[in-house]
Write a protein that holds these residues in place. Structure first.
Motif, mmCIF file in Angstrom:
data_model
loop_
_atom_site.group_PDB
_atom_site.id
_atom_site.type_symbol
_atom_site.label_atom_id
_atom_site.label_comp_id
_atom_site.label_asym_id
_atom_site.label_seq_id
_atom_site.Cartn_x
_atom_site.Cartn_y
_atom_site.Cartn_z
ATOM 1 N N ARG A 47 0.838 -1.190 0.000
ATOM 2 C CA ARG A 47 0.000 0.000 0.000
ATOM 3 C C ARG A 47 0.881 1.251 0.000
ATOM 4 O O ARG A 47 1.968 1.233 0.562
ATOM 5 N N HIS A 48 0.343 2.310 -0.593
ATOM 6 C CA HIS A 48 1.032 3.592 -0.460
ATOM 7 C C HIS A 48 1.023 3.977 1.005
ATOM 8 O O HIS A 48 0.053 3.726 1.708
ATOM 9 N N ASN A 49 2.084 4.582 1.456
ATOM 10 C CA ASN A 49 2.146 4.994 2.860
ATOM 11 C C ASN A 49 2.745 6.389 2.911
ATOM 12 O O ASN A 49 3.782 6.618 3.523
ATOM 13 N N PRO A 50 2.097 7.346 2.211
ATOM 14 C CA PRO A 50 2.740 8.651 2.037
ATOM 15 C C PRO A 50 2.698 9.502 3.299
ATOM 16 O O PRO A 50 1.804 9.350 4.132
ATOM 17 N N LYS A 51 3.691 10.352 3.410
ATOM 18 C CA LYS A 51 3.666 11.388 4.447
ATOM 19 C C LYS A 51 3.154 12.631 3.746
ATOM 20 O O LYS A 51 3.906 13.309 3.060
ATOM 21 N N HIS A 54 -3.105 11.754 1.010
ATOM 22 C CA HIS A 54 -3.457 10.340 0.881
ATOM 23 C C HIS A 54 -4.934 10.214 0.510
ATOM 24 O O HIS A 54 -5.777 10.840 1.124
ATOM 25 N N ARG A 72 -6.912 13.104 2.507
ATOM 26 C CA ARG A 72 -6.523 13.564 3.841
ATOM 27 C C ARG A 72 -5.015 13.750 3.880
ATOM 28 O O ARG A 72 -4.274 13.071 3.178
ATOM 29 N N THR A 74 -1.773 13.115 5.924
ATOM 30 C CA THR A 74 -1.428 12.176 6.995
ATOM 31 C C THR A 74 -0.505 12.777 8.046
ATOM 32 O O THR A 74 -0.134 12.091 8.994
ATOM 33 N N VAL A 75 -0.127 14.030 7.878
ATOM 34 C CA VAL A 75 0.694 14.684 8.904
ATOM 35 C C VAL A 75 -0.165 15.651 9.720
ATOM 36 O O VAL A 75 -0.187 15.603 10.945
ATOM 37 N N SER B 242 8.871 3.595 5.208
ATOM 38 C CA SER B 242 8.349 3.755 3.847
ATOM 39 C C SER B 242 9.004 4.944 3.150
ATOM 40 O O SER B 242 9.216 4.926 1.943
ATOM 41 N N LEU B 243 9.312 5.988 3.938
ATOM 42 C CA LEU B 243 9.905 7.192 3.353
ATOM 43 C C LEU B 243 11.312 6.915 2.865
ATOM 44 O O LEU B 243 11.737 7.404 1.810
ATOM 45 N N LYS B 246 11.192 4.803 -0.252
ATOM 46 C CA LYS B 246 10.820 5.621 -1.407
ATOM 47 C C LYS B 246 12.033 6.302 -2.029
ATOM 48 O O LYS B 246 12.076 6.546 -3.237
ATOM 49 N N GLU B 251 8.884 -0.030 -2.601
ATOM 50 C CA GLU B 251 7.692 0.026 -1.756
ATOM 51 C C GLU B 251 7.804 -1.059 -0.704
ATOM 52 O O GLU B 251 8.328 -2.144 -0.972
ATOM 53 N N ILE B 254 4.100 -1.823 4.306
ATOM 54 C CA ILE B 254 4.001 -1.227 5.642
ATOM 55 C C ILE B 254 3.048 -0.050 5.603
ATOM 56 O O ILE B 254 3.027 0.716 4.643
ATOM 57 N N GLU B 255 2.240 0.045 6.647
ATOM 58 C CA GLU B 255 1.445 1.250 6.832
ATOM 59 C C GLU B 255 1.768 1.836 8.208
ATOM 60 O O GLU B 255 1.874 1.110 9.190
ATOM 61 N N THR B 302 -4.092 5.610 8.725
ATOM 62 C CA THR B 302 -2.657 5.851 8.711
ATOM 63 C C THR B 302 -2.370 7.298 9.114
ATOM 64 O O THR B 302 -3.223 8.176 8.969
ATOM 65 N N GLY B 303 -1.166 7.532 9.601
ATOM 66 C CA GLY B 303 -0.822 8.893 9.981
ATOM 67 C C GLY B 303 0.598 8.993 10.475
ATOM 68 O O GLY B 303 1.169 8.018 10.963
ATOM 69 N N TYR B 304 1.164 10.167 10.301
ATOM 70 C CA TYR B 304 2.524 10.444 10.771
ATOM 71 C C TYR B 304 2.512 11.516 11.854
ATOM 72 O O TYR B 304 3.536 12.116 12.147
ATOM 73 N N GLY B 305 1.342 11.803 12.403
ATOM 74 C CA GLY B 305 1.184 12.976 13.260
ATOM 75 C C GLY B 305 1.732 12.829 14.673
ATOM 76 O O GLY B 305 1.668 13.770 15.444
#
Lengths: 98, 416
Positions: A47-51, A54, A72, A74-75, B242-243, B246, B251, B254-255, B302-305
């Protein structure tokens, strides 16, 4: 607490009413018989897991019980738009349009 | 590096503890390293330590964008156990558990390993069946475990409401007596100090912004402090994996999700074990300082917050209040989130990649702390020999294409 605007109910509701259903716009393989292990693995698990921006699917489980898409961040968790299944997002990440 | 001992403590007491040596150096980056490890958390530092100690590779840098042990190492609930269901995971986590047992002596640093026992509660018949299955599997793998009934649970943990008045009554539990807790910061610091004394450079405030390749193979990392050449690059960056992938066009399966925890105000000792419940979803232990350490779940999205959503922490505290009615009026001091890297099968990825010289150790999801020494140990072997450690082999990234998944959702502790 996220607030999501359900495009079917046309109402802004709290996140408790919804279930997250993962990345949006995943296309089911048209010809599953011919898929290689690599293609199956990619389809099922990667899956894409972008920062950042998304596109994701949400399910209004305690409301209309319909699926819709959300764009949304994701940060910051800003929600830029919600749109019905089949529609294309208006907000996209820069790299997606390249 | 001077050794810590009761004599050094006594000696430094005479000079009012003002002349202790710095715990590690703060070196300027060299031009070339044999191995650059990206990520200065517990797993990355452990990898560096075992590379130097067991494989004699000391020309190593650990590159960390913030400070050592400032990510998920600082944010977890410090629980140690090895009661995983499947052979592959059980062997890996048990390897780690055995390292925990001698870690303070090995590192000459007190990681405050405290084998106070871990209870995994069952609240319904299916829970109890799963517990029996898991304990049987554990014992066949030589891992200690017992199935307890409600009365035995009550004897071990009087604080827990084991009555049938509870909303979800406790029917029993699995008990791993060797499980427990360790001091999370001390683990990072202990590995850092030990690695540094073997010659590893710990480069803090050094952020990787690119991974450079030459003829396909990795040749170094671009950082905010310039280019650092390396024959091998190992990524140990949990939620940010994941970053990094990239950067080389890879890929990962992972989430990244925020996982929350909180601690209460310090109170007198009331809980001398670790209590976990998957069914109502709360787990709690008490730190030596007296804080109740409570783990919540991950956000579904998902989130990086690095902060979680309120409904998740509310749900966990409701469960805690049900399980431990005595603590209902205890106030919480702090709550926080960390970004965990979840995989589809809730098992980690410890792997070479298709790019020569690039290695990943990630996907520990919600339960990486307990694996810190074992993870570093097998990953160091994988890097040094350029072939997976026998215990790490099943955790190759290839399993997501071959189908050999290791489904540990049951034992992973946090639903995701």
């Amino acid at each position: 607490m996220l607030h999501l605007f359900c495009p079917y109910c046309q109402e802004l509701r709290e996140e408790d009413e919804f279930h997250y259903r993962g990345q949006a716009h995943i296309v089911r393989p048209k010809d599953p018989e011919s898929l290689s292990d690599k293609e199956w693995g990619d389809y099922l698990f990667f899956r894409h897991n972008p920062k950042g921006i998304h596109h994701e699917m949400w399910y209004h489980v305690s409301g209309c019980r319909r699926f819709f898409n959300v764009t949304r961040n994701t940060v910051t968790y800003d929600i830029y738009e919600t749109y019905k299944i089949g529609e294309t997002p208006a907000v996209t990440a820069k790299e997606e349009t390249e | 590096m001077s050794r810590y001992s009761v004599f050094s403590l006594f000696k430094h007491a005479l000079s009012h503890h003002e002349n202790w040596q710095k715990v590690w150096r703060n070196p300027t980056p060299k031009d070339v390293y044999d191995v650059v490890i990206i990520g200065g958390g517990g797993h990355g530092l452990a990898t560096a330590y075992y590379l130097a100690k067991e494989h004699g590779i000391t020309n190593v840098a650990v590159v960390e964008k913030g400070y050592l042990g400032g990510g998920n190492t600082a944010r977890n609930t410090t629980i140690l156990r090895s009661n995983y269901l499947w052979d592959e995971a059980a062997h890996l986590f048990e390897h780690s558990m055995k390292l925990w047992e001698g870690l303070s002596q090995d590192l000459n640093y007190n990681v405050m390993y405290s084998p106070r026992g871990v209870l995994n509660l069952g609240h319904n018949l299916q829970d109890m069946r799963d517990i029996e299955r898991r304990v049987n599997a554990n014992r066949l793998n030589g891992i200690d475990g017992e199935v307890l009934n409600a009365k035995q649970v009550k004897d071990i943990c009087p604080l827990l409401d084991c009555s049938d008045r509870a909303r979800y009554p406790v029917l029993g539990a699995s008990w791993q007596a060797r499980g427990g807790v360790a001091r999370h910061d001390a683990v990072a610091w202990g590995f850092a100090r030990a690695a540094d004394s073997l010659g590893v450079d710990l480069l803090q405030q050094t952020e990787v912004i690119g991974i450079r390749r030459h003829e396909g193979a990795v040749c170094g990392v671009e950082t905010n402090r310039g280019f650092i050449a390396a024959k091998k690059v190992a990524c140990v960056t949990a939620g940010s994996s994941s970053l990094l992938a990239k950067m080389v066009g890879m890929e990962l399966p992972i989430e990244s999700h925020p996982l929350q925890a909180c601690v209460s105000e310090p109170i007198k000792p009331i809980l001398d074990t670790v209590v976990m419940s998957n069914a109502v979803h709360g787990y709690m232990s008490q730190s030596d300082k007296g804080d109740l350490v409570i783990g919540a779940g991950i956000d579904s999205y998902t989130g990086y917050g690095q902060r979680g959503s309120f409904p998740v922490i509310e749900h966990t505290l409701a469960a805690i209040c049900e399980m431990f009615p005595d603590v209902r009026r205890v106030r919480m001091n702090r709550a926080w989130g960390g970004i965990v890297d979840t995989t589809p099968d809730a098992s980690p990825i410890i792997s070479k990649t298709h790019i020569p010289g690039l290695y990943f150790n990630c996907g520990w999801g919600t339960g990486g702390f307990k694996a810190t020494p074992g993870s570093g140990n097998v990953f160091a072997h994988t890097i040094a020999k350029d072939e997976p450690h026998p215990l790490a082999k099943p955790f190759s990234i290839d399993r997501f294409h071959s189908g050999h998944l290791i489904d540990e959702h049951g034992a992973a502790g946090v639903a995701h």
